[in-house]
Design a protein around this motif. Structure first.
Motif, PDB file in Angstrom:
ATOM      1  N   ALA A 165       0.843  -1.211   0.000  1.00  8.78           N
ATOM      2  CA  ALA A 165       0.000   0.000   0.000  1.00  8.78           C
ATOM      3  C   ALA A 165       0.869   1.248   0.000  1.00  8.78           C
ATOM      4  O   ALA A 165       0.601   2.225  -0.726  1.00  8.78           O
ATOM      5  CB  ALA A 165      -0.927  -0.017   1.220  1.00  8.78           C
ATOM      6  N   ILE A 166       1.927   1.238   0.833  1.00  6.15           N
ATOM      7  CA  ILE A 166       2.848   2.390   0.862  1.00  6.15           C
ATOM      8  C   ILE A 166       3.504   2.581  -0.502  1.00  6.15           C
ATOM      9  O   ILE A 166       3.560   3.696  -1.048  1.00  6.15           O
ATOM     10  CB  ILE A 166       3.918   2.198   1.958  1.00  6.15           C
ATOM     11  CG1 ILE A 166       3.264   2.264   3.348  1.00  6.15           C
ATOM     12  CG2 ILE A 166       5.037   3.226   1.829  1.00  6.15           C
ATOM     13  CD1 ILE A 166       4.195   1.868   4.494  1.00  6.15           C
ATOM     14  N   PHE A 167       3.984   1.476  -1.071  1.00  6.82           N
ATOM     15  CA  PHE A 167       4.684   1.573  -2.351  1.00  6.82           C
ATOM     16  C   PHE A 167       3.733   2.030  -3.465  1.00  6.82           C
ATOM     17  O   PHE A 167       4.115   2.819  -4.336  1.00  6.82           O
ATOM     18  CB  PHE A 167       5.326   0.232  -2.719  1.00  6.82           C
ATOM     19  CG  PHE A 167       6.552  -0.097  -1.891  1.00  6.82           C
ATOM     20  CD1 PHE A 167       7.023   0.759  -0.904  1.00  6.82           C
ATOM     21  CD2 PHE A 167       7.249  -1.290  -2.102  1.00  6.82           C
ATOM     22  CE1 PHE A 167       8.165   0.449  -0.147  1.00  6.82           C
ATOM     23  CE2 PHE A 167       8.386  -1.602  -1.355  1.00  6.82           C
ATOM     24  CZ  PHE A 167       8.836  -0.742  -0.379  1.00  6.82           C
ATOM     25  N   ASP A 168       2.481   1.555  -3.430  1.00  5.97           N
ATOM     26  CA  ASP A 168       1.520   1.973  -4.462  1.00  5.97           C
ATOM     27  C   ASP A 168       1.282   3.477  -4.404  1.00  5.97           C
ATOM     28  O   ASP A 168       1.084   4.126  -5.441  1.00  5.97           O
ATOM     29  CB  ASP A 168       0.188   1.226  -4.268  1.00  5.97           C
ATOM     30  CG  ASP A 168       0.298  -0.227  -4.722  1.00  5.97           C
ATOM     31  OD1 ASP A 168       1.304  -0.572  -5.391  1.00  5.97           O
ATOM     32  OD2 ASP A 168      -0.598  -1.033  -4.378  1.00  5.97           O
ATOM     33  N   ALA A 169       1.298   4.018  -3.184  1.00  2.00           N
ATOM     34  CA  ALA A 169       1.088   5.464  -3.053  1.00  2.00           C
ATOM     35  C   ALA A 169       2.304   6.254  -3.501  1.00  2.00           C
ATOM     36  O   ALA A 169       2.191   7.397  -3.959  1.00  2.00           O
ATOM     37  CB  ALA A 169       0.757   5.804  -1.587  1.00  2.00           C
ATOM     38  N   MET A 170       3.491   5.678  -3.379  1.00  2.00           N
ATOM     39  CA  MET A 170       4.730   6.405  -3.712  1.00  2.00           C
ATOM     40  C   MET A 170       5.005   6.413  -5.208  1.00  2.00           C
ATOM     41  O   MET A 170       5.560   7.377  -5.748  1.00  2.00           O
ATOM     42  CB  MET A 170       5.948   5.749  -3.037  1.00  2.00           C
ATOM     43  CG  MET A 170       5.988   5.909  -1.529  1.00  2.00           C
ATOM     44  SD  MET A 170       7.265   4.825  -0.795  1.00  2.00           S
ATOM     45  CE  MET A 170       8.753   5.728  -1.214  1.00  2.00           C
ATOM     46  N   ARG A 171       4.704   5.295  -5.838  1.00  3.55           N
ATOM     47  CA  ARG A 171       5.233   5.062  -7.169  1.00  3.55           C
ATOM     48  C   ARG A 171       4.871   6.141  -8.184  1.00  3.55           C
ATOM     49  O   ARG A 171       5.764   6.641  -8.893  1.00  3.55           O
ATOM     50  CB  ARG A 171       4.777   3.688  -7.644  1.00  3.55           C
ATOM     51  CG  ARG A 171       5.520   3.222  -8.853  1.00  3.55           C
ATOM     52  CD  ARG A 171       5.433   1.731  -8.969  1.00  3.55           C
ATOM     53  NE  ARG A 171       5.774   1.318 -10.307  1.00  3.55           N
ATOM     54  CZ  ARG A 171       5.618   0.104 -10.755  1.00  3.55           C
ATOM     55  NH1 ARG A 171       5.119  -0.829  -9.940  1.00  3.55           N
ATOM     56  NH2 ARG A 171       5.967  -0.202 -11.973  1.00  3.55           N
ATOM     57  N   PRO A 172       3.589   6.536  -8.310  1.00  2.00           N
ATOM     58  CA  PRO A 172       3.279   7.531  -9.359  1.00  2.00           C
ATOM     59  C   PRO A 172       4.039   8.833  -9.159  1.00  2.00           C
ATOM     60  O   PRO A 172       4.578   9.394 -10.125  1.00  2.00           O
ATOM     61  CB  PRO A 172       1.768   7.752  -9.190  1.00  2.00           C
ATOM     62  CG  PRO A 172       1.270   6.653  -8.315  1.00  2.00           C
ATOM     63  CD  PRO A 172       2.417   6.091  -7.567  1.00  2.00           C
TER      64      PRO A 172
END
Lengths: 489, 489
Positions: A165-172
């Protein structure tokens, strides 16, 4: 003596023996004669055997059954002891031994495959490692998720789903920032050669500048920089390259973050389960905030520029602004350990997704290279040119470290939260860093985080220190502000 | 797996853990940060606890009962294991712990007393040490002699009475030689200052010249020179003084004798009870023959003179003969560790008689200083000027090392026997040494003595190698010939 005293006396010896094993590891990378490795392997196996027997000693189970904690510190000691005891009881000794044997061979085969650029020669042993680690993960997980059980070894209390979840929020936002930065001209780097013994002199000064205590530590050279030990004997290493002094200085500042964390833990926790950093992610938050938010700031690099000119004369850049650009150059590359602040976390996300799929059985070892190369191309926009720049670049999987990679990015996320709180707590931070004074920042970190060792669980200590639930926004805000200004976005 | 295989696997881990304890000792004297000593004390206590438990593990007793040796090597392994197991069983764990505690305090009190020149402040704790060591000696000796039981720890198979007989035969000839030499003019020493980093360069070259294997060892500086470790990782230390380069070079050659002995043991004995030097006396025979009979010979000093001139320029003596005189100066002094070949053994005899009387209960601790001073005056012909030059000069008794001192002189006696045999076996020895070639001598020592490790008992290995029963005549003949010629007697 109460049962609690007996248990703590037993633990104290176990911690001391663990510290000895760490000291041997340090010796192996810094001092050991070059042909002593095979005997050292037997020495390490002997002390690991002693440690394993102590961690799973049935007396520990009896003590844990009898004892009620009187206070929060005792409760935290028992929590850490119980975690270690239960873990040791879940993994059959024979499986641990096979993992140790296979990973020790696999590390050699990985190194050979990497230098031969030959993925195929590494796959059979990696297949074995993956199978054994999945077996271990199943033993640890019981009915739970295998990958979660592995993350638990490095970052207790955090799951694969939380990380995703953290990574999904960071990636874009990282992808956008990277694209924007790479469209701008790349600042020049340093030029010239830099005497290596002078680098070591300045690097020791930098270590002291960041609060590293030389009376309880030392700085030596090693092939890979690391920090080793707890309590009153915490040693760090760095490396030198005649043409790249930043490698030496920022490796040192990074390792000082790890080392100072260990040195600054409350002395009443010495040689107890609380007397160590609480997780890999929290550890990495310290090394990263020292290295990046403090060490690569405009304010601190201004001071470092002066020190380097004093030590080396002309360093090949005109002024402090150009120096700041050289410290923070963003450019294309394949290697995680050489990546800048903007791109580093993209490297981690790639590994996280691939290793999670390997552990879930959704990705076959034989398909790993293709999966790596596809993902790299789609994230970075250019193809991997050779395996040593691709799926063979890191040692981690060969030695069975599944679940470890995401803690690097968790560390960056935690560092972002801590830095936001630190800026409020120390309003004069930039003025202090500009004259090489770090104690405002390092004292705040000692007081609010480091001194507690393993007293609080990882997410809890970050929340206590930063005043917020750990999340990626502060890190992303910091990166967009810093690199936006630096690159004129 | 047979019972013998099980026992040897158990021993292998024990040896590996013992090697680790040695490595920590090395680290403490060379690398450890200056304020890490207290934590290191806990680490050492933890690993010593593990070692003690393994040495007295009841399974070892069961194995020893079941096993019959198939060959001489197995018989020797069992002999060494049995010796260690029986010793561990004789001394109550509580007594061992008290000795460790009291000697650890006593060492600090000794150091303070020595620097304050205050014998009285040291006597109470020495009293405790002597009482505890006598208790230990009685436990070890059973119906036998207490002092013999202590010597057995360092020189198995040799008794106090045998040592006394050797010393009685040596003393008159040494006293006469000393008196004759001291009537002659003393040769000049070196003059000038000698760069310490150049000393370390030359000292590493000397180590290699004497066959020390740098791929399985290293040379560092320490306050007191020592050799540490067995098998494939054997490290030595030396020290430097700007005005006394011989201190550095001859400390190194001495420690290379110890280190090369350990390095040259048959690799099939690695991490087994046979894979270590067999006794302190035999160990000292190697360090002494390297240092004195080879290193201080006219032939070798001629080569060393050239090397020193190359490294340092003028060293303050005119020619190789004067240099040889400077290396072998005999002059009055109080300190054992600074004594020359002629006088050294007189220092040992004094300590041997006093410690034997202490252990027999024939000398009270309160009378020690007076007894020391009387004996020194009668042996050396002048009075002790202060306690640090007298009974407070050595650390040994404070740490409970009773029975250790005579092994230094036994080493000299053994070296005398070996050197006589070596001269016959290597007729070109002087020609080789004169060009800095030691391999004729060191290969003979490796082949005839060092490779066997602890396979043969101490007196037996000296007899096998030298072809004679160990006795003092060869040493005395050598000393009278060498110093007779040098001093024109």
């Amino acid at each position: 003596m109460t049962a609690f005293d007996d248990l703590m006396a037993f633990q104290r010896d176990t911690q001391a023996l663990g510290q000895i094993a760490g000291r041997l590891g340090w010796d192996q990378e810094t001092m050991m004669p070059r042909e002593s490795a095979s005997q050292r392997g037997e020495e390490m196996a002997a002390i690991e055997g002693v440690l394993h027997a102590r961690r799973s000693d049935p007396r520990v189970g009896d003590w844990l059954e009898q004892i009620e904690a009187d206070d929060d510190v005792a409760a935290a000691q028992l929590r850490e002891i119980r975690r270690s005891y239960e873990r040791a009881g879940k993994v059959p000794a024979d499986l641990s031994r096979r993992i140790a044997q296979v990973t020790s061979q696999a590390q050699g085969k990985w190194a050979a495959a990497r230098s031969d650029e030959d993925v195929a020669s590494f796959l059979p042993v990696l297949e074995e490692v993956v199978a054994l680690k999945r077996e271990e993960g199943q033993a640890l997980a019981g009915d739970g998720d295998v990958y979660d059980a592995m993350v638990e070894d490095y970052e207790p209390g955090t799951t694969g789903a939380q990380i995703a979840a953290i990574f999904d929020a960071m990636r874009p936002r990282l992808v956008d920032l990277r694209a924007a930065v790479l469209e701008m001209p790349t600042p020049a780097g340093l030029s010239g050669t830099f005497d290596e013994s002078k680098q070591m002199q300045l690097t020791r000064r930098l270590a002291r500048t960041f609060g590293y205590d030389m009376a309880h530590g030392r700085v030596d050279k090693a092939v890979h920089p690391f920090s080793s030990g707890s309590g009153d004997d915490v040693r760090i290493t760095t490396r030198t390259s005649e043409t790249d002094p930043f490698n030496c200085f920022y490796s040192t500042i990074h390792e000082v973050g790890h080392g100072a964390y260990e040195q600054n833990i409350d002395k009443s926790f010495l040689l107890t389960p609380l007397g160590r950093g609480v997780s890999m992610g929290v550890h990495e938050s310290q090394s990263r905030i020292y290295e990046n938010q403090l060490g690569r700031s405009r304010a601190f690099t201004g001071w470092l520029f002066e020190q380097m000119q004093e030590a080396f004369g002309d360093v090949g850049v005109a002024d402090a602004d150009a120096f700041y650009g050289a410290v923070n150059r963003v450019h294309n590359g394949y290697i995680r350990t050489e990546a800048d602040e903007v791109q580093y976390n993209l490297h981690i996300m790639l590994r996280f997704d691939l290793e999670r799929a390997l552990m879930a059985g959704d990705l076959a070892v034989g398909d790993l290279e293709a999966a790596w190369n596809d993902r790299f191309d789609s994230d970075f926009g250019y193809g991997v040119d050779r395996p040593s720049n691709g799926c063979l670049q890191d040692v981690h999987w060969s030695v069975g470290l599944f679940g470890y990679f995401p803690t690097y990015s968790l560390g960056n996320v935690y560092a972002g939260c801590l830095y936001q709180a630190l800026r409020t707590a120390v309003p004069d931070l930039d003025a202090e860093l500009a004259v090489g004074e770090t104690s405002g920042a390092t004292e705040w970190l000692r007081e609010n985080l480091q001194q507690h060792g393993s007293l609080y669980e990882p997410r809890s200590i970050i929340t206590r220190a930063s005043g917020m639930e750990p999340g990626p926004e502060p890190l992303l805000d910091y990166l967009e502000t810093k690199f936006g200004a630096l690159y004129g976005l």
